[in-house]
Motif scaffolding. Structure first.
Motif, PDB file in Angstrom:
ATOM      1  N   MET A   1      64.690  73.558 114.193  1.00  0.00           N
ATOM      2  CA  MET A   1      64.929  72.631 115.352  1.00  0.00           C
ATOM      3  C   MET A   1      66.005  71.483 115.170  1.00  0.00           C
ATOM      4  O   MET A   1      66.316  71.272 114.139  1.00  0.00           O
ATOM      5  N   PHE A   2      66.505  71.496 116.388  1.00  0.00           N
ATOM      6  CA  PHE A   2      67.793  70.571 116.857  1.00  0.00           C
ATOM      7  C   PHE A   2      67.413  69.488 117.726  1.00  0.00           C
ATOM      8  O   PHE A   2      67.893  68.318 117.335  1.00  0.00           O
ATOM      9  N   GLY A   3      66.492  69.550 118.380  1.00  0.00           N
ATOM     10  CA  GLY A   3      66.292  68.364 119.433  1.00  0.00           C
ATOM     11  C   GLY A   3      64.974  67.831 119.237  1.00  0.00           C
ATOM     12  O   GLY A   3      64.328  68.258 118.447  1.00  0.00           O
ATOM     13  N   VAL A   4      64.706  66.949 120.061  1.00  0.00           N
ATOM     14  CA  VAL A   4      63.510  66.087 119.732  1.00  0.00           C
ATOM     15  C   VAL A   4      62.667  66.127 120.947  1.00  0.00           C
ATOM     16  O   VAL A   4      62.970  66.343 122.004  1.00  0.00           O
ATOM     17  N   VAL A   5      61.292  66.572 120.650  1.00  0.00           N
ATOM     18  CA  VAL A   5      60.410  66.907 121.479  1.00  0.00           C
ATOM     19  C   VAL A   5      59.125  65.819 121.400  1.00  0.00           C
ATOM     20  O   VAL A   5      58.546  65.669 120.109  1.00  0.00           O
ATOM     21  N   GLY A 109      65.697  66.586 115.445  1.00  0.00           N
ATOM     22  CA  GLY A 109      65.077  67.877 114.685  1.00  0.00           C
ATOM     23  C   GLY A 109      63.589  67.656 114.318  1.00  0.00           C
ATOM     24  O   GLY A 109      62.836  68.447 113.760  1.00  0.00           O
ATOM     25  N   ARG A 110      63.010  66.605 114.846  1.00  0.00           N
ATOM     26  CA  ARG A 110      61.741  66.238 114.553  1.00  0.00           C
ATOM     27  C   ARG A 110      60.680  66.268 115.927  1.00  0.00           C
ATOM     28  O   ARG A 110      61.012  65.717 116.989  1.00  0.00           O
ATOM     29  N   VAL A 111      59.611  67.061 115.756  1.00  0.00           N
ATOM     30  CA  VAL A 111      58.572  66.794 116.949  1.00  0.00           C
ATOM     31  C   VAL A 111      57.900  65.503 116.763  1.00  0.00           C
ATOM     32  O   VAL A 111      57.463  65.186 115.321  1.00  0.00           O
ATOM     33  N   VAL A 112      57.835  64.656 117.614  1.00  0.00           N
ATOM     34  CA  VAL A 112      56.776  63.505 117.536  1.00  0.00           C
ATOM     35  C   VAL A 112      55.530  63.613 118.368  1.00  0.00           C
ATOM     36  O   VAL A 112      55.635  64.071 119.528  1.00  0.00           O
ATOM     37  N   VAL A 113      54.431  63.451 117.625  1.00  0.00           N
ATOM     38  CA  VAL A 113      53.194  63.575 118.460  1.00  0.00           C
ATOM     39  C   VAL A 113      52.715  61.986 118.645  1.00  0.00           C
ATOM     40  O   VAL A 113      52.307  61.291 117.643  1.00  0.00           O
ATOM     41  N   ALA A 114      52.555  61.676 119.904  1.00  0.00           N
ATOM     42  CA  ALA A 114      52.015  60.355 120.427  1.00  0.00           C
ATOM     43  C   ALA A 114      50.456  60.889 120.838  1.00  0.00           C
ATOM     44  O   ALA A 114      50.249  61.349 121.714  1.00  0.00           O
ATOM     45  N   VAL A 115      49.426  60.258 119.771  1.00  0.00           N
ATOM     46  CA  VAL A 115      48.194  60.330 120.420  1.00  0.00           C
ATOM     47  C   VAL A 115      47.851  59.204 121.493  1.00  0.00           C
ATOM     48  O   VAL A 115      47.711  58.071 120.839  1.00  0.00           O
ATOM     49  N   ASN A 184      39.664  78.279 112.679  1.00  0.00           N
ATOM     50  CA  ASN A 184      40.186  78.388 114.395  1.00  0.00           C
ATOM     51  C   ASN A 184      41.240  77.457 114.641  1.00  0.00           C
ATOM     52  O   ASN A 184      41.963  77.588 115.461  1.00  0.00           O
ATOM     53  N   LEU A 185      40.469  76.048 114.271  1.00  0.00           N
ATOM     54  CA  LEU A 185      41.527  74.984 115.011  1.00  0.00           C
ATOM     55  C   LEU A 185      42.762  75.091 114.293  1.00  0.00           C
ATOM     56  O   LEU A 185      43.895  74.630 115.057  1.00  0.00           O
ATOM     57  N   ARG A 186      42.814  75.458 112.991  1.00  0.00           N
ATOM     58  CA  ARG A 186      44.244  75.487 112.240  1.00  0.00           C
ATOM     59  C   ARG A 186      45.014  76.491 113.109  1.00  0.00           C
ATOM     60  O   ARG A 186      46.259  76.352 113.195  1.00  0.00           O
ATOM     61  N   ASP A 187      44.542  77.543 113.361  1.00  0.00           N
ATOM     62  CA  ASP A 187      45.312  78.711 113.968  1.00  0.00           C
ATOM     63  C   ASP A 187      45.971  78.330 115.306  1.00  0.00           C
ATOM     64  O   ASP A 187      47.091  78.622 115.447  1.00  0.00           O
ATOM     65  N   GLN A 188      45.107  77.569 116.045  1.00  0.00           N
ATOM     66  CA  GLN A 188      45.685  77.016 117.313  1.00  0.00           C
ATOM     67  C   GLN A 188      46.552  76.111 117.234  1.00  0.00           C
ATOM     68  O   GLN A 188      47.538  76.082 117.931  1.00  0.00           O
ATOM     69  N   VAL A 189      46.549  75.207 116.140  1.00  0.00           N
ATOM     70  CA  VAL A 189      47.431  74.114 115.887  1.00  0.00           C
ATOM     71  C   VAL A 189      48.771  74.886 115.337  1.00  0.00           C
ATOM     72  O   VAL A 189      49.968  74.512 116.011  1.00  0.00           O
ATOM     73  N   ASN A 190      48.761  75.747 114.394  1.00  0.00           N
ATOM     74  CA  ASN A 190      49.917  76.828 114.213  1.00  0.00           C
ATOM     75  C   ASN A 190      50.609  77.313 115.546  1.00  0.00           C
ATOM     76  O   ASN A 190      51.868  77.284 115.285  1.00  0.00           O
ATOM     77  N   ALA A 191      50.149  78.250 116.326  1.00  0.00           N
ATOM     78  CA  ALA A 191      50.218  78.791 117.414  1.00  0.00           C
ATOM     79  C   ALA A 191      51.097  77.531 118.123  1.00  0.00           C
ATOM     80  O   ALA A 191      52.251  77.810 118.893  1.00  0.00           O
ATOM     81  N   THR A 192      50.564  76.300 118.411  1.00  0.00           N
ATOM     82  CA  THR A 192      50.946  75.306 119.091  1.00  0.00           C
ATOM     83  C   THR A 192      52.392  74.798 118.540  1.00  0.00           C
ATOM     84  O   THR A 192      53.414  74.425 119.404  1.00  0.00           O
ATOM     85  N   TRP A 193      52.322  74.830 117.370  1.00  0.00           N
ATOM     86  CA  TRP A 193      53.515  74.322 116.518  1.00  0.00           C
ATOM     87  C   TRP A 193      54.763  75.133 116.816  1.00  0.00           C
ATOM     88  O   TRP A 193      55.969  74.943 117.168  1.00  0.00           O
ATOM     89  N   GLU A 194      54.475  76.567 116.622  1.00  0.00           N
ATOM     90  CA  GLU A 194      55.556  77.707 116.980  1.00  0.00           C
ATOM     91  C   GLU A 194      56.100  77.514 118.672  1.00  0.00           C
ATOM     92  O   GLU A 194      57.286  77.462 118.636  1.00  0.00           O
ATOM     93  N   TRP A 195      55.182  77.146 119.318  1.00  0.00           N
ATOM     94  CA  TRP A 195      55.625  77.048 120.799  1.00  0.00           C
ATOM     95  C   TRP A 195      56.583  75.697 120.880  1.00  0.00           C
ATOM     96  O   TRP A 195      57.598  75.780 121.490  1.00  0.00           O
ATOM     97  N   MET A 196      56.064  74.468 120.214  1.00  0.00           N
ATOM     98  CA  MET A 196      56.728  73.305 120.247  1.00  0.00           C
ATOM     99  C   MET A 196      58.118  73.393 119.571  1.00  0.00           C
ATOM    100  O   MET A 196      59.142  73.002 120.025  1.00  0.00           O
ATOM    101  N   GLY A 198      59.982  76.152 119.769  1.00  0.00           N
ATOM    102  CA  GLY A 198      60.915  76.886 120.450  1.00  0.00           C
ATOM    103  C   GLY A 198      61.284  75.941 121.397  1.00  0.00           C
ATOM    104  O   GLY A 198      62.339  75.860 121.782  1.00  0.00           O
ATOM    105  N   LEU A 199      60.701  74.855 121.807  1.00  0.00           N
ATOM    106  CA  LEU A 199      61.029  73.615 122.937  1.00  0.00           C
ATOM    107  C   LEU A 199      62.074  72.890 122.198  1.00  0.00           C
ATOM    108  O   LEU A 199      62.773  72.388 123.095  1.00  0.00           O
ATOM    109  N   ALA A 200      62.000  72.792 121.010  1.00  0.00           N
ATOM    110  CA  ALA A 200      62.894  71.858 120.382  1.00  0.00           C
ATOM    111  C   ALA A 200      63.953  72.674 119.664  1.00  0.00           C
ATOM    112  O   ALA A 200      64.895  72.020 119.100  1.00  0.00           O
TER     113      ALA A 200
END
Length: 215
Positions: A1-5, A109-115, A184-196, A198-200
């Motif tokens: 990843m190169f951009g920030v999301v 190059g980093r994803v920032v998660v704002a809860v 199951n939760l971890r699988d969904q997080v992994n899939a979302t991470w892959e999606w993120m 791509g966005l970054a």
């Protein structure tokens, strides 16, 4: 990843946002929790401390002089006006702290998660994407009673003070359903991470310090 999301991670109380945030942190995301910032905002000497004591009185103070969050919650979740007053004091301080932390954490190059638990309620616009952690209301109540020692009535009051499931899901770019196993939760997080990820990719991401409203 190169951009920030910047991912805005939200969900009802009891939905499991913290567990999801921990899984994203394991993947390498920087996690900023608005609840932590809210606690810091009302510590003695912090920006909102005096205003909270002035509004709600010394009865919300613990033996150490700090805000007794349980005592404060018992006041504000019984009265919508009191909750609005508290939010008016705390949200601006949290918004400023969130902007500062996003600026510090937003390395390329980093994803920032704002809860941001109240992302929908305050219409926070500081995220590039919104991920909602969702679960049935009755399951959230079970978790709050078993895990946090709340009464069922208190848990229902807390949920009633927040946006409903449909409203929250309507704001989502992606939904993680936390009503099953940890795997199951971890699988969904992994899939979302892959999606993120791509966005970054090259050219992705936006300004990591958005001029958002209250958190």
């Amino acid at each position: 990843m190169f951009g920030v999301v910047v991912m805005g991670l939200t969900g009802s109380i009891g939905s499991g946002k913290s567990a999801v945030a921990e899984l994203f942190a394991e993947k390498g995301a920087a996690v900023i929790d608005a609840d932590d910032l809210a606690r810091q905002a009302v510590e003695p000497g912090a920006p909102a401390y005096a205003a909270v004591v002035d509004r709600f009185g010394p009865g919300v103070l613990g033996p150490d002089g700090g805000i007794d969050r349980a005592a404060l919650a018992s006041l504000v979740f019984e009265d919508a006006g009191s909750l609005a007053d508290l939010n008016a004091v705390v949200h601006p301080a949290v918004a400023e702290a969130m902007r500062r932390r996003l600026s510090e954490e937003g390395a390329p190059g980093r994803v920032v998660v704002a809860v941001v638990p109240l992302l929908v309620e305050v219409d926070w616009e500081g995220a590039d994407v919104v991920v909602v952690v969702d679960c049935p209301e009755e399951l959230a109540i079970e978790r709050l009673v078993a895990g946090r020692g709340m009464t069922e009535a208190d848990a229902r009051r807390r949920l009633a003070a927040q946006a409903g499931r449909a409203e929250r899901r309507a704001r989502a770019d992606r939904v993680i359903v936390n009503d099953g196993s940890w795997d199951n939760l971890r699988d969904q997080v992994n899939a979302t991470w892959e999606w993120m990820s791509g966005l970054a990719g090259p050219g992705g991401g936006t300004d990591p310090a958005p001029s958002a409203g209250a958190c």
